[in-house]
Scaffold this motif. Structure first.
Motif, mmCIF file in Angstrom:
data_model
loop_
_atom_site.group_PDB
_atom_site.id
_atom_site.type_symbol
_atom_site.label_atom_id
_atom_site.label_comp_id
_atom_site.label_asym_id
_atom_site.label_seq_id
_atom_site.Cartn_x
_atom_site.Cartn_y
_atom_site.Cartn_z
ATOM 1 N N GLN A 224 0.837 -1.203 0.000
ATOM 2 C CA GLN A 224 0.000 0.000 0.000
ATOM 3 C C GLN A 224 0.870 1.250 0.000
ATOM 4 O OE1 GLN A 224 -2.463 0.309 3.513
ATOM 5 N NE2 GLN A 224 -3.113 2.411 3.045
ATOM 6 N N GLN A 227 2.629 1.792 -3.392
ATOM 7 C CA GLN A 227 1.674 2.271 -4.390
ATOM 8 C C GLN A 227 1.377 3.751 -4.179
ATOM 9 O OE1 GLN A 227 -0.013 0.211 -7.052
ATOM 10 N NE2 GLN A 227 0.009 2.362 -7.659
ATOM 11 N N ASP A 231 2.264 6.702 -6.836
ATOM 12 C CA ASP A 231 1.168 7.524 -7.353
ATOM 13 C C ASP A 231 1.430 9.009 -7.119
ATOM 14 O OD1 ASP A 231 -0.186 5.305 -8.206
ATOM 15 O OD2 ASP A 231 -1.586 5.242 -6.529
ATOM 16 N N ASP A 276 -1.784 1.493 -12.112
ATOM 17 C CA ASP A 276 -1.334 0.941 -10.841
ATOM 18 C C ASP A 276 -0.224 -0.088 -11.050
ATOM 19 O OD1 ASP A 276 -3.153 2.470 -9.495
ATOM 20 O OD2 ASP A 276 -4.618 0.858 -9.219
#
Length: 317
Positions: A224, A227, A231, A276
């Motif tokens: 998490q 990511q 991002d 993603d």
């Protein structure tokens, strides 16, 4: 006569354009090198002032890696738990970053440290002990023997470097949702809720594992966090920052990758609309049983065939 003059004029114009491009390329390369050295100096100053633990670049390892059978570049990412007081450290975090230049894909696999596997020349043990027993090369051999995938590069990351990277790249912190209060065995306690975390707080977030789901929750939070970082760091505007960011982490990373390789992959990553990052975890759901082994304690006993098949499906999708 007029044709010859036109030809000479065109030749001079082409030469001028070429020289201008050469100057731009030279200036860009010079600026990138300067930014990289600035980042390195910044981190070395932290180390020399005693605010950082050590420079992990000092250890020299052999690593006989190569591209995998699918043409992808796999990078073994290891986080060491030397801070926990062991004389010889095991691997606290084991991940594989997958980069396929032809497909333009980026993937990430987390390998849980308590899986019970065969380590070449050592018998069966928890996989994280492969690093303690033979460095990144033995870890590479262990992953190849059990999961039939080749690794080309390795990077051993000191946790202090993770903190420095976050603070340099995100002066206002990384926005992330902390799902619960976290306080046991981490340096900075965290309260629940959507918030911005600095380097030390992010390190607490990715290392916390003292709850009902233990290391499974920690692996999920690590994916998490990566990511969220990718991002919030992504985009063409990030590319000029890359040389300094790589310079900042360089003293905290022991790797067989050269700076050019890192810059190329990082630039390609941020320049593309990649979506993603696809993630995977070994063991897969229902692909293991909990067991206790004398001398090892609690382990995850794998259905090796099921996990290997699912892993290769993930790599080729």
């Amino acid at each position: 006569m007029r044709y010859e003059k036109h030809k000479k004029k065109k030749k001079r114009k082409t030469k001028s354009i070429f020289l201008a491009l050469l100057l731009v390329v030279g200036a860009t390369a010079g600026y990138s090198y300067y930014q990289y050295k600035q980042g390195v100096s910044q981190s070395l100053e932290q180390i020399n002032n005693g605010s950082a633990e050590n420079n992990v670049n000092e250890e020299v390892y052999t690593f006989e890696g190569k591209k995998d059978q699918y043409g992808a570049t796999n990078i073994l990412l290891l986080g060491s738990d030397a801070r926990e007081g062991e004389e010889v450290s095991r691997a606290d975090t084991i991940m594989i970053a997958h980069y396929n230049e032809d497909k333009g894909t980026y993937k990430l696999t987390s390998i849980m440290r308590d899986i019970y596997v065969s380590i070449p020349g050592e018998g069966k043990h928890k996989i994280n002990s492969a690093f303690m027993r033979g460095g990144p090369e033995l870890m590479r051999k262990t992953i190849k023997e059990n999961f039939d995938i080749d690794l080309q590069y390795y990077a051993i990351v000191d946790f202090e470097g993770f903190e420095q990277l976050i603070d340099e790249a995100f002066p206002n912190g990384v926005e992330i949702n902390v799902e619960k209060r976290m306080e046991e065995y981490i340096e900075v306690p965290l309260e629940p809720g959507l918030q911005r975390l600095d380097g030390k707080e992010m390190l607490s977030f990715v290392r916390f594992r003292h709850d009902a789901i233990g290391d499974f929750g920690r692996v999920q939070r690590q994916q998490q966090a990566l990511q969220a970082i990718s991002d919030q760091l992504s985009g063409i505007q990030t590319i000029p920052k890359l040389p300094k960011l790589i310079g900042v982490v360089t003293p905290y990373v022991n790797t067989n990758m050269d700076t050019g390789d890192m810059l190329f992959m990082a630039k390609d990553f941020f320049a593309k609309d990649r979506g993603d990052i696809l993630t995977f975890r070994i063991p897969i759901e229902n692909g293991y049983t909990d067991a206790k082994i004398k001398g090892e304690g609690a382990v995850l006993d794998l259905d090796l065939e099921m996990n290997t098949e699912a892993f290769h499906q993930f790599l080729t999708q």
